[in-house]
Design an enzyme around this catalytic site. Sequence first.
Site, PDB file in Angstrom:
ATOM      1  N   ASP A   4      22.964 -24.760  54.527  1.00  0.00           N
ATOM      2  CA  ASP A   4      22.025 -24.421  54.544  1.00  0.00           C
ATOM      3  C   ASP A   4      23.645 -24.727  53.102  1.00  0.00           C
ATOM      4  O   ASP A   4      23.443 -23.781  52.697  1.00  0.00           O
ATOM      5  CB  ASP A   4      20.877 -24.036  53.949  1.00  0.00           C
ATOM      6  N   HIS A  53      13.063 -24.747  52.356  1.00  0.00           N
ATOM      7  CA  HIS A  53      14.000 -25.236  52.937  1.00  0.00           C
ATOM      8  C   HIS A  53      14.048 -24.606  54.366  1.00  0.00           C
ATOM      9  O   HIS A  53      14.743 -25.071  55.256  1.00  0.00           O
ATOM     10  CB  HIS A  53      15.717 -24.144  52.090  1.00  0.00           C
TER      11      HIS A  53
END
Length: 468
Positions: free
Chosen positions: A118, A26
Amino acid sequence: FHELEKEMTTSHKAHCLILPYPVQGHINPMLQFSKRLQSKRVKITIATTKYLLKNMKELTTSVSIEAISDGYDDGGRDQAESFVAYVTRFKEVGSDTLSQLIQKLANSGCPVNCIVYDPYLNWAVEVAKKFGLVSAAFFTQNCVVDNIYYHVHKGVIKFPPTQNDKEIIIPGFSSPIDASDVPSFVISPEAERIIEMMVNQFSNLDKVDWVLINSFYELEKEVIDWMSKIYPIKTIGPTIPSMYLDKRLHDDKEYGLSIFKPMTNECLNWLNHQPISSVLYVSFGSLAKLETEQMEELAWSLKNSNKSFLWVVRSTEESKLPKNFIEELKLTSGNNKGLVVSWCPQLQVLEHESIGCFLTHCGWNSTLEAISLGVPMVTMPQWTDQPTNAKLVKDVWEIGVRAKQDEKGIVRREIIEECIKLVMEEEEGKLIRENAKKWKEMARNVADEGGSSDKNIEEFVSKLVTIS
Ligand code: UDX
């Protein structure tokens, strides 16, 4: 030119705080997106956990990094009792420490205008609202996967599946997909709390100003058009350094923010001695843990196949290799047959002319990187979004094959060998190899000036400047 570039990055138009979920898969795409924004004169601060910052093996990037806390400063995620305990504590401690960071940046004369977060950490929206900031959710996975989670959130796809569905129909994606091709969290009843986090990505998405997707329009037109009717979607990928695509960004090499140390010289020196398109590259990313039996099947398939291979086996996985595998490999075939390393500079490897195929777990970053560098794939998905990515690779983009598991869930050595042969040698694999080249061209075009993703990033920046 460098002076001009420096001046452009110092006199910024807006300031984005970037908040990735603290795992390598990520961090990488959000860092690459940050560099694109920075090249368009947006100041960037990446916020990551104290634990991760302390444990970074590589920290060489032009963007600023600041620490927040997930509540596990000493041991990180592994210290938490469970996944749920981790995300619950992260929400509590993270909200406080992120707020303190925003305050600190404002006091230092460099206030934040926007939080790009995120959506695994969807509490960041509330922090943004508290400070009157705009926000963007950055989905690190592709739009087909996001669309599946969206439909679980809406109750259209049931969790866990109630009937014996062989095929699942998902609005916005016209090919029916097998139950075995949806993300593992959707079909595994044990993943109840994880699917909760996946669907929670959408629970406050109506409050955000943008939904950024780590993909590009041409790859997933149908589902992007469909999702765009619901959310303000912008595709901004492929999120790999500019030097592998449009080459417009200066000094934009590898990742620069890594918790693993790549064995760069070993890999590149070895690859430099191999013939063009002759090597199979094998990696399962930063998280997947293979069963020992699977590791053995894979090891023997690589040894038996007539191809040379470069295999990334993370140090935590090494004990699962067959006894003396590495020593015997060296003894029987010198250094030519195979090289096993603990971590490699994956983009440099995929770009290398000696690479002919990628045997991959189909993590979305690895998939997008292979697409962007034109490398055909043999897929061996393990969990999370990987089965869906493997489905897209095989049936939609036709740039790879899937090595199928047996009823015990193990992919046997003969199957792996057949797949490698098909993709690297056989006439049947020719279309796959040609398609891979076409997508490489497309990926470069979308990132280049005026390409679909470049335009979206431009629009994001101009709207950000207007509203902040
Ligand atoms: C996780 C999930 O597992 C994945 O399915 C999801 O889509 C993203 O988050 P991970 O399993 O680590 O990621 O896989 P992947 O998405 O492929 O990311 C791995 C990253 O590490 C890639 O950017 C790859 O280039 C990099 N890498 C991997 C290296 O730099 N060197 C290596 O040796 C192996």
